[in-house]
Design a protein around this motif. Structure first.
Motif, PDB file in Angstrom:
ATOM      1  N   THR A 104       0.812  -1.217   0.000  1.00  0.00           N
ATOM      2  CA  THR A 104       0.000   0.000   0.000  1.00  0.00           C
ATOM      3  C   THR A 104       0.843   1.264   0.000  1.00  0.00           C
ATOM      4  O   THR A 104       0.337   2.340  -0.363  1.00  0.00           O
ATOM      5  CB  THR A 104      -0.919   0.011   1.228  1.00  0.00           C
ATOM      6  N   TRP A 105       2.090   1.153   0.406  1.00  0.00           N
ATOM      7  CA  TRP A 105       2.965   2.348   0.383  1.00  0.00           C
ATOM      8  C   TRP A 105       4.404   1.884   0.320  1.00  0.00           C
ATOM      9  O   TRP A 105       4.811   0.934   1.002  1.00  0.00           O
ATOM     10  CB  TRP A 105       2.767   3.204   1.626  1.00  0.00           C
ATOM     11  N   ALA A 106       5.183   2.579  -0.486  1.00  0.00           N
ATOM     12  CA  ALA A 106       6.624   2.341  -0.580  1.00  0.00           C
ATOM     13  C   ALA A 106       7.260   3.579  -1.179  1.00  0.00           C
ATOM     14  O   ALA A 106       6.777   4.144  -2.167  1.00  0.00           O
ATOM     15  CB  ALA A 106       6.918   1.115  -1.430  1.00  0.00           C
ATOM     16  N   ASP A 107       8.362   4.023  -0.579  1.00  0.00           N
ATOM     17  CA  ASP A 107       9.099   5.181  -1.071  1.00  0.00           C
ATOM     18  C   ASP A 107      10.568   4.995  -0.686  1.00  0.00           C
ATOM     19  O   ASP A 107      10.926   5.143   0.477  1.00  0.00           O
ATOM     20  CB  ASP A 107       8.539   6.470  -0.471  1.00  0.00           C
ATOM     21  N   PRO A 108      11.420   4.624  -1.655  1.00  0.00           N
ATOM     22  CA  PRO A 108      12.842   4.378  -1.332  1.00  0.00           C
ATOM     23  C   PRO A 108      13.513   5.575  -0.679  1.00  0.00           C
ATOM     24  O   PRO A 108      14.461   5.408   0.103  1.00  0.00           O
ATOM     25  CB  PRO A 108      13.455   4.058  -2.697  1.00  0.00           C
TER      26      PRO A 108
ATOM     27  N   PHE B 196      11.737   0.196   3.580  1.00  0.00           N
ATOM     28  CA  PHE B 196      10.569  -0.443   4.203  1.00  0.00           C
ATOM     29  C   PHE B 196       9.353  -0.111   3.352  1.00  0.00           C
ATOM     30  O   PHE B 196       9.345   0.843   2.557  1.00  0.00           O
ATOM     31  CB  PHE B 196      10.368   0.021   5.649  1.00  0.00           C
ATOM     32  N   PHE B 197       8.359  -0.906   3.490  1.00  0.00           N
ATOM     33  CA  PHE B 197       7.077  -0.660   2.830  1.00  0.00           C
ATOM     34  C   PHE B 197       5.976  -1.200   3.721  1.00  0.00           C
ATOM     35  O   PHE B 197       6.236  -1.906   4.711  1.00  0.00           O
ATOM     36  CB  PHE B 197       7.027  -1.304   1.431  1.00  0.00           C
ATOM     37  N   TYR B 198       4.731  -0.859   3.385  1.00  0.00           N
ATOM     38  CA  TYR B 198       3.574  -1.333   4.146  1.00  0.00           C
ATOM     39  C   TYR B 198       2.824  -2.351   3.309  1.00  0.00           C
ATOM     40  O   TYR B 198       2.548  -2.124   2.126  1.00  0.00           O
ATOM     41  CB  TYR B 198       2.652  -0.188   4.526  1.00  0.00           C
TER      42      TYR B 198
ATOM     43  N   VAL C 219       6.974  -3.673   6.731  1.00  0.00           N
ATOM     44  CA  VAL C 219       7.948  -4.704   6.352  1.00  0.00           C
ATOM     45  C   VAL C 219       9.269  -4.017   6.032  1.00  0.00           C
ATOM     46  O   VAL C 219       9.319  -3.147   5.151  1.00  0.00           O
ATOM     47  CB  VAL C 219       7.454  -5.527   5.138  1.00  0.00           C
ATOM     48  N   ASN C 220      10.330  -4.382   6.725  1.00  0.00           N
ATOM     49  CA  ASN C 220      11.675  -3.878   6.436  1.00  0.00           C
ATOM     50  C   ASN C 220      12.396  -4.870   5.519  1.00  0.00           C
ATOM     51  O   ASN C 220      12.232  -6.090   5.648  1.00  0.00           O
ATOM     52  CB  ASN C 220      12.480  -3.691   7.717  1.00  0.00           C
TER      53      ASN C 220
ATOM     54  N   GLY D   8      -1.021   1.457  10.099  1.00  0.00           N
ATOM     55  CA  GLY D   8      -0.532   0.556   9.060  1.00  0.00           C
ATOM     56  C   GLY D   8      -1.544   0.231   7.979  1.00  0.00           C
ATOM     57  O   GLY D   8      -1.231  -0.545   7.069  1.00  0.00           O
ATOM     58  N   GLU D   9      -2.741   0.810   8.010  1.00  0.00           N
ATOM     59  CA  GLU D   9      -3.788   0.453   7.055  1.00  0.00           C
ATOM     60  C   GLU D   9      -3.973   1.545   6.007  1.00  0.00           C
ATOM     61  O   GLU D   9      -3.704   2.720   6.233  1.00  0.00           O
ATOM     62  CB  GLU D   9      -5.118   0.213   7.787  1.00  0.00           C
TER      63      GLU D   9
END
Length: 531
Positions: free
Chosen positions: A82-86, A91-93, A103-104, A163-164
């Motif tokens: 649902t989200w990720a930004d390097p 990490f991302f959700y 999640v790492n 986290g949602e």
């Protein structure tokens, strides 16, 4: 500038699909990396070193976080990114049907929003919120983003959607770039302000979106820190529990069901305010295995508690019992409210508990009681302390310090009622007696008037008629004596007349005696009445 409230526009704030030509389309390094991961998994399975972990849900991992140690064997999750930004970190959700989790990862490249992943990693309690340290993740293709529930400002800030993937709206107050691609926005949402981190936002001009009403989709990640506290549960009521660490107390709101008095727990939650008073909201609890806590109530005066500095504290305070109200709440239980008088004012003590062996029967009005329990400060509309009440967990927390005197308020009221009843009875008797006396006086007056009139008539008869008859009798006697012997017939008639007059005198005299009241002639009024 007003940002159009469309899903296409909100997607620019939170991109959810990989653009054409991304590393997931015909990228050799992508396929080589996943082939290597697949090879390692097959090799480890062939050597019998590890078994394929079962796929768990996010909610199961969050529940496991309340155990003694969440760190353990490798777990597997499947969900949508649902989200990720390097630029923010590695990490991302990830979100499944039960919730979202962070999640790492350590790989060189990460996923993009909208990817469906199979993740294997080691669970970690994190900073009071569980997360996954990923050892590997496999892209299962693209997927739709989860349905976004609406999250108000208060709900986002207290961690209800942590986290949602959520939807929110509000008015933009400030906006500025923290780097070339990332825009930080402060949003007024309801009664709260939310910070938005908007990735890939180079096309926006901050000064043109100030004061715009927007709808935003993203992952809720509260910026306020969660705290960890430990202590002993002093009382529970519904979804609220009171915790004490031996020095001070605090109310736990939410997540406290199942706790009971005396439990030693460790709680994680957010600092919050309720009625201008501190509470620990949205808590997650687990048993505490640390050193024991010596919990003793603080013996304080009511004046000290009225200052409002001992909210949720475990205290003991004394007061004179004024009144009590009992209301049945369940089988074998009752809600008891005691009104207690102190030098500074009145406070209450509340008890929801069975009454063992009629202990409350000795709590008489006027007795001096010591109540031990949780102090709950009551505030007014401006947040100033207006009073307090004591929540007593059990009947043993109420002790009689000094028994009530005999002449208590209740007994004085009973005596007053008896006295008033006696006075009322005397008043009624006096009223009835006065009526009888009035009636007797009236009868006596009538009788006296009758007796007076009869006496007057008797005197009149005696002085007139009887005297006349007496004179007539004497004249007839004189005439009779003056007649010759030859006039026997006349003499005989005169004798007859004299006898007739005599008889009339006798009857008149008898009538006179009948008119006179012999009792009044010979006795006083009282004796005459009795006769």
């Amino acid at each position: 500038m007003r940002i159009p409230l469309t899903r296409e526009r909100s997607a620019k704030f939170f991109p959810r699909r990989a653009p054409p030509g991304s590393r997931y389309s015909a990228n050799p390094s992508f396929f080589m990396r996943h082939l290597a991961i697949l090879f390692i998994i097959l090799l480890r399975s062939a050597l019998g070193q590890v078994a394929e972990p079962a796929v768990k849900t996010v909610r199961e991992l969050q529940a496991a976080a309340m155990g003694e140690n969440i760190r353990g064997p490798e777990v597997a999750l499947e969900g949508v990114v649902t989200w990720a930004d390097p630029s923010a970190g590695k990490f991302f959700y990830l979100q499944d049907t039960t919730g979202g989790i962070r999640v790492n990862y350590t790989a060189e490249t990460g996923p993009t929003p909208g990817d469906r992943l199979h993740v294997q990693g080691i669970p970690n309690p994190g900073s009071f919120a569980p997360l996954i340290e990923a050892t590997s993740f496999q892209n299962l293709g693209r997927a739709r983003m989860p349905v976004a529930p609406y999250g108000s400002g208060g709900g986002l800030l207290n961690g209800s959607f942590n986290g949602e993937w959520v939807e929110t709206d509000g008015w933009i107050r400030t906006a500025e770039f923290i780097d070339k691609e990332t825009l930080m926005v402060v949003l007024d949402s309801g009664a709260a302000r939310i910070s938005l981190r908007v990735s890939h936002a180079a096309k926006y001009e901050p000064e043109k979106i100030i004061a715009a009403k927007v709808i935003a989709f993203g992952v809720a990640s509260p910026v306020r820190s969660r705290l960890r506290i430990r202590g002993e549960v002093t009382m529970t009521s519904g979804d609220t529990a009171w915790l004490h660490d031996g020095d001070a107390g605090l109310a736990l709101r939410g997540g406290a069901r199942g706790l009971k008095r005396g439990d030693r727990i460790e709680a994680v939650g957010f600092r919050d305010l309720q009625d201008f008073l501190p509470v620990f909201s949205d808590v997650m609890v687990k048993p505490d295995t640390g050193p024991g806590i010596k919990l003793q109530p603080k013996h304080l005066t009511a004046s000290e508690l009225f200052d409002g500095l001992h909210h949720a504290d475990h205290v003991a305070v004394t007061g004179h019992l004024l009144d009590r109200i009992e209301t049945p709440v369940a089988e074998g239980k009752q809600h008891l409210v005691l009104a207690l008088q102190s030098p500074r004012g009145v406070f209450t003590a509340e008890l929801d508990s069975p009454d063992p062996k009629g202990a409350s029967s000795v709590w008489e009005a006027g007795s001096l009681l010591e109540v031990t329990g949780i102090c709950v400060v009551q505030t007014n509309a401006s947040g100033e302390p207006a009073g307090f009440k004591i929540l007593v967990p059990e009947a043993a927390g109420i002790r009689v310090v000094k028994a009530a005197p005999f002449f208590t308020v209740g007994r004085m009221l009973v005596l007053l009622c008896i006295t008033l009843a006696i006075l009322l009875a005397f008043a009624i008797a006096a009223y009835l007696l006065a009526r009888r006396n009035t009636r007797l006086r009236s009868e006596m007056s009538e009788r006296q008037a009758v007796a007076t009139e009869r006496g007057r008539l008797a005197r009149d008869l005696h002085d007139t008629l009887e005297q006349g008859l007496t004179g007539l009798q004497l004249h007839i006697r004189g005439i009779t004596l003056s007649l010759d012997d030859e006039q026997q017939e006349t003499r005989s008639r005169l004798e007859t007349m004299r006898d007739l007059v005599k008889q009339c005198r006798t009857e008149v005299r008898q009538s006179i005696w009948d008119l006179r009241a012999e009792a009044l002639e010979n006795y006083d009024l009282g004796d005459a009445i009795h006769r």
